[in-house]
Design a protein around this motif. Sequence first.
Motif, short mmCIF file in Angstrom:
data_model
loop_
_atom_site.label_atom_id
_atom_site.label_comp_id
_atom_site.label_asym_id
_atom_site.label_seq_id
_atom_site.Cartn_x
_atom_site.Cartn_y
_atom_site.Cartn_z
N ILE A 1 -13.91 8.49 8.13
CA ILE A 1 -12.26 8.64 7.58
C ILE A 1 -11.83 9.83 8.57
CG2 ILE A 1 -12.39 7.85 5.18
CD1 ILE A 1 -12.33 10.90 4.30
N GLU A 2 -10.55 9.70 9.08
CA GLU A 2 -10.00 10.57 10.06
C GLU A 2 -9.73 11.78 9.54
OE1 GLU A 2 -10.39 9.84 13.39
OE2 GLU A 2 -11.30 7.96 12.57
N MET A 3 -9.56 12.07 8.58
CA MET A 3 -9.31 13.28 7.97
C MET A 3 -9.95 13.27 6.47
SD MET A 3 -5.36 13.59 7.37
CE MET A 3 -4.19 12.32 6.64
N PRO A 4 -10.21 14.49 5.76
CA PRO A 4 -10.74 14.42 4.41
C PRO A 4 -10.00 14.08 3.34
CG PRO A 4 -10.52 16.66 5.01
CD PRO A 4 -10.11 15.90 6.20
N ALA A 5 -9.17 12.99 3.37
CA ALA A 5 -8.15 12.74 2.38
C ALA A 5 -8.02 11.44 1.93
CB ALA A 5 -6.68 12.98 3.19
N VAL A 6 -7.71 11.14 0.67
CA VAL A 6 -7.46 9.75 0.04
C VAL A 6 -6.01 9.89 -0.60
CG1 VAL A 6 -8.47 8.06 -1.68
CG2 VAL A 6 -10.02 9.73 -0.38
N ILE A 7 -5.40 8.85 -0.61
CA ILE A 7 -4.13 8.80 -1.00
C ILE A 7 -4.52 8.49 -2.58
CG2 ILE A 7 -1.87 7.34 -1.42
CD1 ILE A 7 -1.61 7.10 1.31
N ALA A 8 -4.01 9.23 -3.53
CA ALA A 8 -4.30 9.20 -5.04
C ALA A 8 -3.35 7.95 -5.67
CB ALA A 8 -3.89 10.56 -5.63
N PRO A 9 -4.14 7.70 -6.77
CA PRO A 9 -3.45 6.56 -7.42
C PRO A 9 -2.29 7.15 -8.19
CG PRO A 9 -5.36 7.41 -8.73
CD PRO A 9 -5.43 8.03 -7.44
N THR A 10 -1.04 6.59 -8.06
CA THR A 10 0.10 7.07 -8.74
C THR A 10 0.87 5.65 -9.14
OG1 THR A 10 1.29 7.03 -6.56
CG2 THR A 10 0.49 9.25 -7.27
N GLY A 11 1.50 5.75 -10.27
CA GLY A 11 2.18 4.73 -10.91
C GLY A 11 3.62 4.68 -10.79
N PHE A 12 4.33 3.42 -10.80
CA PHE A 12 5.93 3.44 -10.83
C PHE A 12 6.38 3.72 -9.52
CE2 PHE A 12 4.75 4.59 -15.22
CZ PHE A 12 5.88 3.79 -15.92
N ASN A 13 5.52 3.40 -8.46
CA ASN A 13 5.95 3.86 -6.97
C ASN A 13 7.02 2.96 -6.84
OD1 ASN A 13 4.12 5.81 -7.10
ND2 ASN A 13 2.37 4.37 -5.99
N GLY A 14 7.25 1.82 -7.28
CA GLY A 14 8.55 0.89 -6.94
C GLY A 14 9.71 1.64 -7.30
N LEU A 15 9.80 2.61 -8.20
CA LEU A 15 11.01 3.43 -8.57
C LEU A 15 11.30 4.57 -7.57
CD1 LEU A 15 10.68 4.21 -12.49
CD2 LEU A 15 12.20 2.47 -11.33
N LEU A 16 10.58 4.74 -6.48
CA LEU A 16 10.71 5.56 -5.37
C LEU A 16 11.04 4.92 -4.14
CD1 LEU A 16 7.58 8.15 -5.80
CD2 LEU A 16 9.72 8.01 -7.05
N ALA A 17 10.73 3.86 -3.89
CA ALA A 17 11.14 2.79 -2.78
C ALA A 17 10.67 1.58 -2.99
CB ALA A 17 10.45 3.47 -1.50
N HIS A 18 11.39 0.68 -2.58
CA HIS A 18 11.08 -0.99 -2.96
C HIS A 18 9.52 -1.24 -2.45
CE1 HIS A 18 11.46 -5.16 -3.20
NE2 HIS A 18 11.01 -5.36 -1.80
N GLU A 19 8.64 -1.51 -3.16
CA GLU A 19 7.30 -2.02 -2.95
C GLU A 19 6.56 -0.70 -2.14
OE1 GLU A 19 7.32 -5.91 -0.79
OE2 GLU A 19 7.15 -6.69 -2.56
N GLY A 20 6.74 0.25 -2.91
CA GLY A 20 6.28 1.52 -2.24
C GLY A 20 4.65 1.58 -2.11
N ASP A 21 3.92 0.89 -3.06
CA ASP A 21 2.48 0.83 -2.89
C ASP A 21 2.16 0.35 -1.70
OD1 ASP A 21 1.61 1.82 -5.67
OD2 ASP A 21 3.07 0.18 -6.30
N LEU A 22 2.82 -0.72 -0.96
CA LEU A 22 2.57 -1.29 0.26
C LEU A 22 2.70 -0.31 1.26
CD1 LEU A 22 4.10 -5.07 -0.02
CD2 LEU A 22 1.59 -4.16 0.04
N ALA A 23 3.92 0.37 1.37
CA ALA A 23 4.16 1.51 2.30
C ALA A 23 3.02 2.53 2.31
CB ALA A 23 5.50 2.17 2.01
N LEU A 24 2.56 3.02 1.14
CA LEU A 24 1.44 3.96 1.04
C LEU A 24 0.07 3.07 1.63
CD1 LEU A 24 2.04 4.87 -2.41
CD2 LEU A 24 2.10 6.72 -0.44
N ALA A 25 -0.34 2.12 1.39
CA ALA A 25 -1.30 1.26 1.86
C ALA A 25 -1.33 1.17 3.44
CB ALA A 25 -1.49 -0.22 1.29
N HIS A 26 -0.17 0.77 4.05
CA HIS A 26 -0.08 0.58 5.61
C HIS A 26 -0.23 1.81 6.07
CE1 HIS A 26 0.94 -3.52 5.85
NE2 HIS A 26 1.93 -3.54 4.82
N ALA A 27 0.57 3.12 5.37
CA ALA A 27 0.39 4.43 6.07
C ALA A 27 -0.98 4.95 5.86
CB ALA A 27 1.28 5.34 5.53
#
Length: 397
Positions: free
Chosen positions: A82-108
Amino acid sequence: MTLKRRLYRGRDVRRAQNITELRAMAAARLPNFCLEYLEGGADDELTLHRNRASYDAIAFTPRTLVDVSVRDPGCTLFGQRIEMPAVIAPTGFNGLLAHEGDLALAHAARDAGIPMCQSMVSTVALERVAETGVRHWMQIYPFKDRENLAGIVRRAEAAGSEAIVVTTDVPMLGNREWDRRNYRAPMKLDVANLINVALRPKWWWDVLVPHGMPHFRNLGDILPPGQDDARNAATFLSRQMDPSLNWQDVQWLRELWPRKLILKGIVRPDDALRARALGVDALVITNHGGRQLDSCVAPIEVLPEIRAAVGPDMTLIVDSGLRRGGDFVKARALGADAAMSGRATLYGLAAGGRAGVAHALAILRAEIDRTLGLLGCPALTDLGPDWVSGAGATRGV
């Protein structure tokens, strides 16, 4: 004339200098009830504040006259780089922050070369997130309905998920008073918050129009028919939390799931040892970001004890309270293989969607790289306890 310090609150996420500035941008865009859900902690929020204070109490002990012209902030996790010692943590209701927010997190996350752990109560189907090509981990709550839970586990296996992450610290929901104050009845906003929503047109055009209230795309078989949107499902889901969850359920999941099994919610060495004995592959040391038990120890405080108990071979990931790249370096020095980021990347998501998440991760990576250089440590993998000093570094030693 002396100019007053102030954080940037405009729309260009590229101008954010740090995660705190992304938070300010997110606060300017989000309705109050969304920001409160994202930020709030349990009861008096003592755990929430302790998480940050514990990182602040740890100081670096840098070496000097070391060639740091070439640095490597990457490492391996489950045998893959992995390119840095990080993992995006599981968080719910992300669609309330941005449309299809989980896809944005995954792509990034994919573009940054790190894994993403998707929440069971996310608002995008796990298959769509896994299809992005990110190293996909699937988080589950052991709801009372074990048959349908097994169905989600099988879906994750079919989608190619690398790991199942079992959240163990939610036998019941924590008491998040500041979050509840936004509602006159369950999931019914009070007048002040309705007015606040009306004053955030960019948010509701992105989240609500024309898509409508986000839906829980991974819970169709668990929720009552027609009740899978965020407003209607919240009360039902709270009743599905299982206070009878125990180690036998972990054994059941170990037998059901053939790949990496991770327990999330461990803060005691004896629990860590029991998990290892059951064949658990990794632990997330966390207090749920201060959202469950108040007056709980901070994960970074107990990390050295747990590392000493389980030995060098078990994968440990620390969570809760990380806001700077230096925090990830501290976690690595104290024995973590990597650390999870929840709120830090969500601030980026709320501030600017996929571009905001990408910028949040770029900020963290640059801070990790710069911290290594200033520490006199060319490679992240060279870190150990002798690189830090303070409360978190000495507890349990």
